[in-house]
Design a protein around this motif. Sequence first.
Motif, short mmCIF file in Angstrom:
data_model
loop_
_atom_site.label_atom_id
_atom_site.label_comp_id
_atom_site.label_asym_id
_atom_site.label_seq_id
_atom_site.Cartn_x
_atom_site.Cartn_y
_atom_site.Cartn_z
N UNK A 21 0.83 -1.20 0.00
CA UNK A 21 0.00 0.00 0.00
C UNK A 21 0.86 1.25 0.00
N UNK A 22 0.19 2.37 -0.15
CA UNK A 22 0.87 3.65 -0.08
C UNK A 22 0.05 4.63 0.73
N UNK A 23 0.74 5.62 1.27
CA UNK A 23 0.09 6.71 1.99
C UNK A 23 0.68 8.03 1.53
N UNK A 24 -0.19 9.01 1.37
CA UNK A 24 0.23 10.32 0.85
C UNK A 24 -0.42 11.42 1.68
N UNK A 25 0.36 12.43 2.00
CA UNK A 25 -0.13 13.61 2.71
C UNK A 25 0.31 14.81 1.89
N UNK A 26 -0.65 15.55 1.36
CA UNK A 26 -0.35 16.73 0.53
C UNK A 26 -0.79 17.97 1.29
N UNK A 27 0.12 18.93 1.38
CA UNK A 27 -0.26 20.21 1.98
C UNK A 27 0.07 21.33 1.00
N UNK A 28 -0.88 22.23 0.87
CA UNK A 28 -0.74 23.36 -0.04
C UNK A 28 -0.86 24.65 0.76
N UNK A 29 0.10 25.55 0.56
CA UNK A 29 0.12 26.84 1.23
C UNK A 29 -0.04 27.92 0.17
#
Length: 157
Positions: A21-29
């Motif tokens: 599996x994979x896990x992704x955390x995207x943050x946009x400023x």
Amino acid sequence: MNKKIHIYTDGSSKGNPGPGGYGIFIETFFGHLYNRKIISEGYRYTTNNRMELLSVIVGLEEIKNKKQNIVIFTDSKYIVNTIQNKWIYKWEKNNFRNKKNVDLWKRFLYFFYKHSIMFYWIKSHNSHYINDYCDRLSSIASQKRFLKIDHVYEQQI
């Protein structure tokens, strides 16, 4: 004001190959605005490197506008070394001859050329809270009842 995008990724497999599996955390400023998105998915039979690379690709697929400044944080030396040592260009020039995960590297390049991307390596299991979170996401995703099929990998074995 410039938009900044950070993508944290992790991939795993149990057995390598095995369920993964994979896990992704995207943050946009954007100025004072902040947005985040969390993504994870599991596959029934795959490898750790495939999930590490797929996590980067899926994260980049979420960025809809071209020419964005993106920083990708990963604990995968496989990915970081390939990019930072510029092996990817030689591999591409040789049509990825004798390389693994060609389908994913070609898919990655499509997005790599669309944006300005920097890679930062993070030591895994070293108390980096977002990397640890992505690691948990990938592990939980690999244990779901219904897992996706990594068709390309399963056809190759």
